[in-house]
Design a protein around this motif. Structure first.
Motif, PDB file in Angstrom:
ATOM      1  N   VAL A 457       1.373  -0.871   0.167  1.00 29.19           N
ATOM      2  CA  VAL A 457       0.164   0.002   0.135  1.00 29.19           C
ATOM      3  C   VAL A 457       0.676   1.177   0.498  1.00 29.19           C
ATOM      4  O   VAL A 457       0.882   2.860  -1.183  1.00 29.19           O
ATOM      5  N   VAL A 458       2.348   1.119   0.714  1.00 31.27           N
ATOM      6  CA  VAL A 458       2.794   2.135   0.862  1.00 31.27           C
ATOM      7  C   VAL A 458       3.464   2.558  -0.143  1.00 31.27           C
ATOM      8  O   VAL A 458       3.883   3.594  -1.306  1.00 31.27           O
ATOM      9  N   ALA A 459       3.657   1.244  -1.417  1.00 29.15           N
ATOM     10  CA  ALA A 459       4.642   1.474  -2.581  1.00 29.15           C
ATOM     11  C   ALA A 459       3.365   2.111  -3.226  1.00 29.15           C
ATOM     12  O   ALA A 459       4.283   3.095  -4.307  1.00 29.15           O
ATOM     13  N   ALA A 460       2.491   2.147  -3.173  1.00 29.72           N
ATOM     14  CA  ALA A 460       1.500   2.384  -4.311  1.00 29.72           C
ATOM     15  C   ALA A 460       1.503   3.767  -4.007  1.00 29.72           C
ATOM     16  O   ALA A 460       1.515   4.925  -4.957  1.00 29.72           O
ATOM     17  N   ILE A 461       0.670   4.603  -3.302  1.00 30.65           N
ATOM     18  CA  ILE A 461       0.987   5.879  -2.330  1.00 30.65           C
ATOM     19  C   ILE A 461       2.365   6.324  -3.537  1.00 30.65           C
ATOM     20  O   ILE A 461       2.432   7.845  -3.889  1.00 30.65           O
ATOM     21  N   PHE A 462       3.441   6.080  -2.969  1.00 32.43           N
ATOM     22  CA  PHE A 462       4.686   6.163  -3.391  1.00 32.43           C
ATOM     23  C   PHE A 462       4.736   6.834  -5.045  1.00 32.43           C
ATOM     24  O   PHE A 462       5.035   7.379  -5.186  1.00 32.43           O
ATOM     25  N   VAL A 463       4.193   5.095  -5.603  1.00 36.42           N
ATOM     26  CA  VAL A 463       4.294   5.669  -7.112  1.00 36.42           C
ATOM     27  C   VAL A 463       3.036   6.753  -7.723  1.00 36.42           C
ATOM     28  O   VAL A 463       3.723   7.821  -8.792  1.00 36.42           O
ATOM     29  N   ARG A 464       2.290   6.704  -6.917  1.00 35.63           N
ATOM     30  CA  ARG A 464       1.362   7.886  -7.441  1.00 35.63           C
ATOM     31  C   ARG A 464       2.076   9.222  -6.730  1.00 35.63           C
ATOM     32  O   ARG A 464       1.572  10.501  -8.122  1.00 35.63           O
ATOM     33  N   LYS A 465       1.901   9.689  -5.785  1.00 41.34           N
ATOM     34  CA  LYS A 465       3.332  11.126  -5.977  1.00 41.34           C
ATOM     35  C   LYS A 465       4.325  11.240  -6.581  1.00 41.34           C
ATOM     36  O   LYS A 465       4.905  12.259  -7.039  1.00 41.34           O
ATOM     37  N   ASN A 466       4.994  10.333  -6.800  1.00 38.76           N
ATOM     38  CA  ASN A 466       6.528  10.710  -7.442  1.00 38.76           C
ATOM     39  C   ASN A 466       6.956  10.015  -8.552  1.00 38.76           C
ATOM     40  O   ASN A 466       7.791  10.574  -9.270  1.00 38.76           O
ATOM     41  N   VAL A 467       6.095   8.773  -9.301  1.00 42.29           N
ATOM     42  CA  VAL A 467       6.890   8.417 -10.551  1.00 42.29           C
ATOM     43  C   VAL A 467       5.644   8.897 -11.610  1.00 42.29           C
ATOM     44  O   VAL A 467       4.769   9.002 -11.758  1.00 42.29           O
ATOM     45  N   VAL A 468       6.937   9.655 -12.428  1.00 42.98           N
ATOM     46  CA  VAL A 468       6.186  10.211 -14.222  1.00 42.98           C
ATOM     47  C   VAL A 468       5.604   9.103 -14.874  1.00 42.98           C
ATOM     48  O   VAL A 468       6.487   8.214 -14.504  1.00 42.98           O
ATOM     49  N   GLU A 469       5.100   9.688 -15.915  1.00 44.49           N
ATOM     50  CA  GLU A 469       4.524   8.713 -16.780  1.00 44.49           C
ATOM     51  C   GLU A 469       6.086   9.362 -17.902  1.00 44.49           C
ATOM     52  O   GLU A 469       5.871  10.374 -18.690  1.00 44.49           O
ATOM     53  N   THR A 470       6.495   7.860 -19.030  1.00 47.43           N
ATOM     54  CA  THR A 470       7.457   8.051 -19.672  1.00 47.43           C
ATOM     55  C   THR A 470       6.995   7.618 -21.075  1.00 47.43           C
ATOM     56  O   THR A 470       7.819   7.426 -21.996  1.00 47.43           O
ATOM     57  N   LYS A 471       6.071   7.046 -21.243  1.00 45.13           N
ATOM     58  CA  LYS A 471       5.383   5.971 -22.332  1.00 45.13           C
ATOM     59  C   LYS A 471       5.593   6.824 -23.735  1.00 45.13           C
ATOM     60  O   LYS A 471       5.047   7.295 -23.460  1.00 45.13           O
ATOM     61  N   GLY A 472       6.059   6.272 -24.530  1.00 47.43           N
ATOM     62  CA  GLY A 472       6.397   7.133 -25.720  1.00 47.43           C
ATOM     63  C   GLY A 472       6.688   8.117 -26.058  1.00 47.43           C
ATOM     64  O   GLY A 472       7.639   9.175 -26.924  1.00 47.43           O
ATOM     65  N   LYS A 473       7.775   8.553 -24.282  1.00 43.92           N
ATOM     66  CA  LYS A 473       8.709   9.850 -24.740  1.00 43.92           C
ATOM     67  C   LYS A 473       9.984   8.862 -25.674  1.00 43.92           C
ATOM     68  O   LYS A 473      10.816   8.637 -24.646  1.00 43.92           O
ATOM     69  N   THR A 474      10.597  10.459 -26.395  1.00 49.38           N
ATOM     70  CA  THR A 474      11.880   9.597 -26.023  1.00 49.38           C
ATOM     71  C   THR A 474      13.288   9.610 -24.657  1.00 49.38           C
ATOM     72  O   THR A 474      12.489  10.881 -23.995  1.00 49.38           O
ATOM     73  N   LEU A 475      14.613   9.344 -25.185  1.00 54.71           N
ATOM     74  CA  LEU A 475      15.049  10.053 -23.573  1.00 54.71           C
ATOM     75  C   LEU A 475      15.741  10.973 -23.744  1.00 54.71           C
ATOM     76  O   LEU A 475      15.848  11.471 -21.763  1.00 54.71           O
ATOM     77  N   GLN A 476      15.049  11.652 -24.292  1.00 57.16           N
ATOM     78  CA  GLN A 476      15.608  13.350 -23.813  1.00 57.16           C
ATOM     79  C   GLN A 476      14.459  13.711 -23.725  1.00 57.16           C
ATOM     80  O   GLN A 476      15.058  15.095 -22.385  1.00 57.16           O
ATOM     81  N   GLU A 477      13.107  13.721 -23.824  1.00 59.35           N
ATOM     82  CA  GLU A 477      12.260  14.220 -23.997  1.00 59.35           C
ATOM     83  C   GLU A 477      12.184  14.414 -22.304  1.00 59.35           C
ATOM     84  O   GLU A 477      11.538  14.977 -21.158  1.00 59.35           O
ATOM     85  N   ILE A 478      12.151  12.977 -22.069  1.00 56.96           N
ATOM     86  CA  ILE A 478      12.147  12.852 -19.920  1.00 56.96           C
ATOM     87  C   ILE A 478      12.963  13.431 -19.887  1.00 56.96           C
ATOM     88  O   ILE A 478      12.578  13.799 -18.850  1.00 56.96           O
ATOM     89  N   GLU A 479      14.228  13.452 -20.301  1.00 54.27           N
ATOM     90  CA  GLU A 479      14.922  14.370 -19.383  1.00 54.27           C
ATOM     91  C   GLU A 479      14.978  15.948 -19.282  1.00 54.27           C
ATOM     92  O   GLU A 479      15.320  16.765 -17.785  1.00 54.27           O
ATOM     93  N   VAL A 480      14.645  16.405 -19.993  1.00 51.01           N
ATOM     94  CA  VAL A 480      14.367  17.525 -20.116  1.00 51.01           C
ATOM     95  C   VAL A 480      13.120  17.767 -19.213  1.00 51.01           C
ATOM     96  O   VAL A 480      13.514  18.658 -18.418  1.00 51.01           O
ATOM     97  N   ALA A 481      11.801  16.999 -19.271  1.00 50.59           N
ATOM     98  CA  ALA A 481      10.780  16.809 -18.614  1.00 50.59           C
ATOM     99  C   ALA A 481      11.293  17.203 -17.242  1.00 50.59           C
ATOM    100  O   ALA A 481      10.809  18.401 -16.102  1.00 50.59           O
ATOM    101  N   LEU A 482      11.745  16.698 -16.476  1.00 49.39           N
ATOM    102  CA  LEU A 482      12.336  16.030 -15.040  1.00 49.39           C
ATOM    103  C   LEU A 482      13.527  17.542 -14.583  1.00 49.39           C
ATOM    104  O   LEU A 482      13.331  17.579 -13.661  1.00 49.39           O
ATOM    105  N   LEU A 483      14.209  18.134 -15.300  1.00 51.39           N
ATOM    106  CA  LEU A 483      15.048  19.297 -15.099  1.00 51.39           C
ATOM    107  C   LEU A 483      14.548  19.816 -15.330  1.00 51.39           C
ATOM    108  O   LEU A 483      14.529  20.958 -14.116  1.00 51.39           O
ATOM    109  N   GLN A 484      12.943  20.255 -15.369  1.00 55.70           N
ATOM    110  CA  GLN A 484      11.961  21.343 -15.498  1.00 55.70           C
ATOM    111  C   GLN A 484      11.600  21.315 -14.228  1.00 55.70           C
ATOM    112  O   GLN A 484      11.201  22.071 -14.044  1.00 55.70           O
ATOM    113  N   THR A 485      10.956  19.901 -13.760  1.00 55.17           N
ATOM    114  CA  THR A 485      10.062  20.197 -12.490  1.00 55.17           C
ATOM    115  C   THR A 485      11.463  19.971 -11.390  1.00 55.17           C
ATOM    116  O   THR A 485      10.619  20.282 -10.345  1.00 55.17           O
ATOM    117  N   GLN A 486      12.262  19.972 -11.281  1.00 47.16           N
ATOM    118  CA  GLN A 486      13.173  20.322 -10.480  1.00 47.16           C
ATOM    119  C   GLN A 486      13.961  21.652  -9.755  1.00 47.16           C
ATOM    120  O   GLN A 486      13.822  22.608 -10.796  1.00 47.16           O
TER     121      GLN A 486
END
Length: 486
Positions: A457-486
């Motif tokens: 249950v704790v793991a499900a809550i952690f995933v909901r709050k912290n994990v981003v979706e990466t489906k269909g994105k290039t590695l570079q698009e994911i990296e840019v998106a994550l750096l913008q949110t930090q």
């Protein structure tokens, strides 16, 4: 349109000079490239390289399971029958070797490349399996298992890196699921190979000799596979990176791939990153997510279920060999379903649903354990809860972390960050295996399974709050998106 860089030129230029040249070319022609690109690159070009890479996952699954059935015969032939400590060492020495191999996997993958790392991991698995197959003493068996473990620790993190880096973005989730499927197949093959061990004297030696074949095949076939373009680019070998992209994606997609790669690496320091740098600064958040996901994966109780499955099935009158095969096929079925859904539903949804399903299954197990009288209903509840737990695990919590983390880690830290996260995996795996039976005896099955359900249950809550979706994105698009949110 192709990059006008030949080998005599790029070998004389520094990485920054090459990057500057590429940046100018990209900025002048990005729009032209975009209009020329029609659809996605063919998945058929990268598939053979993916299949070769997943041989290491097959070996991982095979060696995890290879001693399950033959352990009694091994103990009799090598003279330590009845010595539970020695039997435990035969199983757990592999985990110690895996931890050692995993610690160095990031530095090795960054130092000699992904292809050579695969070949290096195959070497101790060949030698170790041969030693285990031919030894006449316990010490030889332990040495062989430790060597195999070092290969097991080095290979899987590199496989996750490699599959993530060479896969087209639209099938990266599907290809990432191949790792889990290959692991399941390795476990099942080891169980089937071990079936004659009780009727044929010395058959356990055959079980170890069989393991040398896929390791040799991996070492040979990897010689003909591509190197990771991301690794080549990071080393300043840009012309070679272009050539490998062409082998993986086709000539018409090379420019777009190089443009994406160059766009995120502008201004990056090319020096090797230290492990201490992963624990603070802008990379801390993604590393924290990675290590926590692997920790929660192991603390969910998946290995405890595997350890306890034989006992539950025996109470239902099912032989242990058949029990292991049932669990193995449940794991394989879930992994195949995950492969089909990974690039449709996405990593985050599968991971969330997986942990919720595991929590429900553990609740069923805890409920069955609370029923003190052993009836057919209780047995079916225990068996059903166990198979549901394994199925739920294989749908998300099993395959997703190894795929998701290389996606969210920037290219500069990817190899060492994966090594750190996998090291956490092996440490917790070791202690769960070491302490599970003792905790089961002291706490009882009901309380212990309730604790595992709470972790899910704790793991499900952690995933909901912290994990981003990466489906269909290039590695570079994911990296840019994550750096913008930090």
């Amino acid at each position: 349109m192709r990059w006008k860089l030949n080998s005599s030129v790029y070998k004389r230029m520094s990485s920054k000079e090459l990057t500057t040249m590429l940046n100018q070319d990209i900025e002048n022609s990005a729009k032209v490239t975009s209009s020329q690109e029609n659809g996605n690159p063919s998945w058929k070009l990268s598939l053979p390289h993916i299949c070769v890479a997943t041989l290491i996952s097959f070996l991982f699954g095979y060696h995890v399971s290879v001693v399950n059935e033959p352990l009694e015969s091994i103990s009799l032939d090598l003279g330590f029958a009845g010595n539970t400590l020695a039997e435990g060492l035969v199983v757990s020495t592999c985990l110690g070797g895996a931890f050692v191999g995993c610690l160095f996997s990031g530095s090795i993958a960054d130092g000699i490349g992904r292809r050579r790392s695969f070949q290096l991991s195959a070497l101790p698995m060949i030698v170790g399996a041969a030693i285990s197959a031919s030894t006449k003493r316990l010490e030889g068996m332990l040495l062989g298992r430790f060597l195999v473990g070092t290969g097991m620790g080095l290979g899987p993190p590199v496989a996750s890196l490699y599959v993530t880096e060479i896969s087209p973005s639209y099938v990266r989730g599907t290809y990432g699921s191949f790792i889990q499927i290959a692991t399941c197949l390795g476990i099942i093959v080891a169980l089937f190979v071990g079936i004659p061990v009780k009727d044929t004297a010395g058959w356990w030696r055959v079980c170890f000799w069989v393991a040398t074949a896929p390791a040799i095949l991996l070492a040979i076939c990897m010689e003909f596979c591509v190197e990771s373009p991301q690794w080549l680019y990071k080393r300043g070998r840009i012309g070679e990176a272009e050539a490998e992209f062409e082998r993986l994606l086709g000539a018409s997609h090379v420019k777009a791939a190089m443009a994406e790669l160059t766009r995120t690496d502008r201004g990056e320091d090319g020096d090797s990153i230290k492990y201490s740098e992963l624990l603070y600064g802008r990379h801390f958040k993604v590393v924290f997510i990675g290590t926590t996901l692997f920790a929660l994966q192991q603390l969910s109780g998946i290995n405890a279920v595997f350890y306890f499955s034989s006992t539950v099935f025996k109470s239902a009158g099912v032989p242990s060999s058949l029990a292991n095969i049932c669990v193995g096929f449940s794991n394989l079925s879930g992994s195949i379903i995950a492969m089909l859904l990974m690039d449709k539903l996405g990593r985050r949804l599968l991971l969330l649903g997986s942990f919720i399903g595991m929590a429900v299954a553990m609740g069923v197990q805890a409920g069955a354990a609370s029923l003190h009288h052993l009836s057919s209903g209780t047995i079916y509840l225990s068996v059903g809860g166990m198979l549901l737990f394994v199925l739920s695990f294989s749908l998300g919590a099993g395959p997703v972390p190894g795929l998701l983390l290389p996606e969210i880690f920037p290219n500069r830290i990817r190899a060492k960050a994966m090594a750190l996260c996998m090291s956490v995996h092996w440490v917790i795996n070791f202690f769960v295996g070491l302490l599970f039976l003792q905790l089961l005896e002291q706490l009882g099955a009901q309380l212990l399974y309730s604790i595992f359900a709470t972790v899910c249950v704790v793991a499900a809550i952690f995933v909901r709050k912290n994990v981003v979706e990466t489906k269909g994105k290039t590695l570079q698009e994911i990296e840019v998106a994550l750096l913008q949110t930090q």
